[in-house]
Enzyme design. Sequence first.
Site, PDB file in Angstrom:
ATOM      1  N   ARG A   1       0.827  -1.222   0.000  1.00 20.29           N
ATOM      2  CA  ARG A   1       0.000   0.000   0.000  1.00 20.29           C
ATOM      3  C   ARG A   1       0.862   1.274   0.000  1.00 20.29           C
ATOM      4  O   ARG A   1       0.537   2.260   0.669  1.00 20.29           O
ATOM      5  CB  ARG A   1      -0.924   0.054   1.223  1.00 20.29           C
TER       6      ARG A   1
ATOM      7  N   SER B   1     -10.471  -0.138   3.616  1.00 20.34           N
ATOM      8  CA  SER B   1      -9.695  -0.379   4.843  1.00 20.34           C
ATOM      9  C   SER B   1      -9.187   0.958   5.369  1.00 20.34           C
ATOM     10  O   SER B   1      -8.544   1.702   4.636  1.00 20.34           O
ATOM     11  CB  SER B   1      -8.491  -1.269   4.563  1.00 20.34           C
TER      12      SER B   1
ATOM     13  N   GLU C   1      -4.611   4.337   6.485  1.00 21.09           N
ATOM     14  CA  GLU C   1      -4.380   4.090   5.063  1.00 21.09           C
ATOM     15  C   GLU C   1      -4.813   5.267   4.178  1.00 21.09           C
ATOM     16  O   GLU C   1      -4.035   5.730   3.353  1.00 21.09           O
ATOM     17  CB  GLU C   1      -5.097   2.799   4.646  1.00 21.09           C
TER      18      GLU C   1
END
Length: 339
Positions: free
Chosen positions: A164, A238, A334
């Site tokens: 990520r 998420s 995130e």
Amino acid sequence: MRLLEHADLSAGNTLALPCVARYLARPESLEEVAAALASARTEQCPVRVLGEGSNVVLAAYLDALVLQPANRGIRCLEQTDDTVLVEVAAGENWDAFVGHCVDKGWYGLENLSLIPGSVGASPFQNIGAYGVELADVLEDLDAVSLQDGVAHTFSRAQCGFAYRDSVFKSSQAGRWLIWRVRLRLSRHFRPQLGYGELQQQFAALPAAQQDADGLRQLVIRIRQDKLPDPAELPNAGSFFKNPVIPAAQHQALKARFPGLVSYAQPGGDWKLAAGWLIEQAGFKGLRDGALGMHARQALVLVNHGDASAEQVRRFAGRVRQAVSDKFGVTLEQEPVLFD
Ligand code: EPU
């Protein structure tokens, strides 16, 4: 290209946070990008790049010129017996692009079906799901410097991909607008079934559906089953990364919490399922005013009503604190904060 002043981005972010930007430009060509950057210089206004707003937490007012790439186009640049090199514009919708590739017989993206957002955002955070990430197929990309408007090509190695993460999100944050992406896809369907649930469910499909479209539809079903549709329940997917911890810390945690969900990483570290940590900390399905953690996937922060960015920050802080108190593990957010 029009420069919109006081642009309302409330409908342009999947968390549905109220947001107004000083200026918004949707360039369809590199000339329009250059014109927008020139306007920003004249106005002495910082520039921010936004895709479809599916991985951001937007403050109520952005004193910036927001650039939202609106270029379109998908084309095959070269083809061999085995592979195809596909070029796609940043302004294309990611999932529509995946569907197009499956239709064309260009394989490798099936597991990344139904990820919300634009193509341009996909390398930024190296989107990933069900054992595949963008870095597996990206050949290179063109990005425009926000400082001088010059376009550069970044090879896969130069993108600095990690879980990520990429240079665009970390070391070079705020410096580039990703404009075009090239992917090396396969002309032969080889399903990636490393994710257990996918393997079982794919094997259970009728033989005629065990093809790329069957896999794509299966991934879509699994996602729809667990993840809330932002159009119905605003969210940004998420909300935290799955934390990666050293082996010794993992061993100690596993001894205290035998049910700990974790995955061995190359190099000896362990990745923990943040959803499990959050659930164990008591937040699954919990609601605090307009905000909550989703009842079917505790890693997804949802906006049930009229939350603000400040309320998101406070609620996410509560979740992080509870996980830290119980497990001694720090969760990293995130979605990117725009303020
Ligand atoms: N779990 C729980 N409770 C929960 C949620 C998860 O106990 O409420 C445990 C379960 O044991 C489950 C495990 O955590 O088996 C893993 O859950 P899941 O398969 O749903 O995946 P994830 O690790 O929570 C990651 C990505 C998702 C991606 C899925 C599938 C991150 C931060 N998230 O989630 O990506 O779709 O894997 O590959 O890595 C996103 O980035 O926005 C996103 C949705």
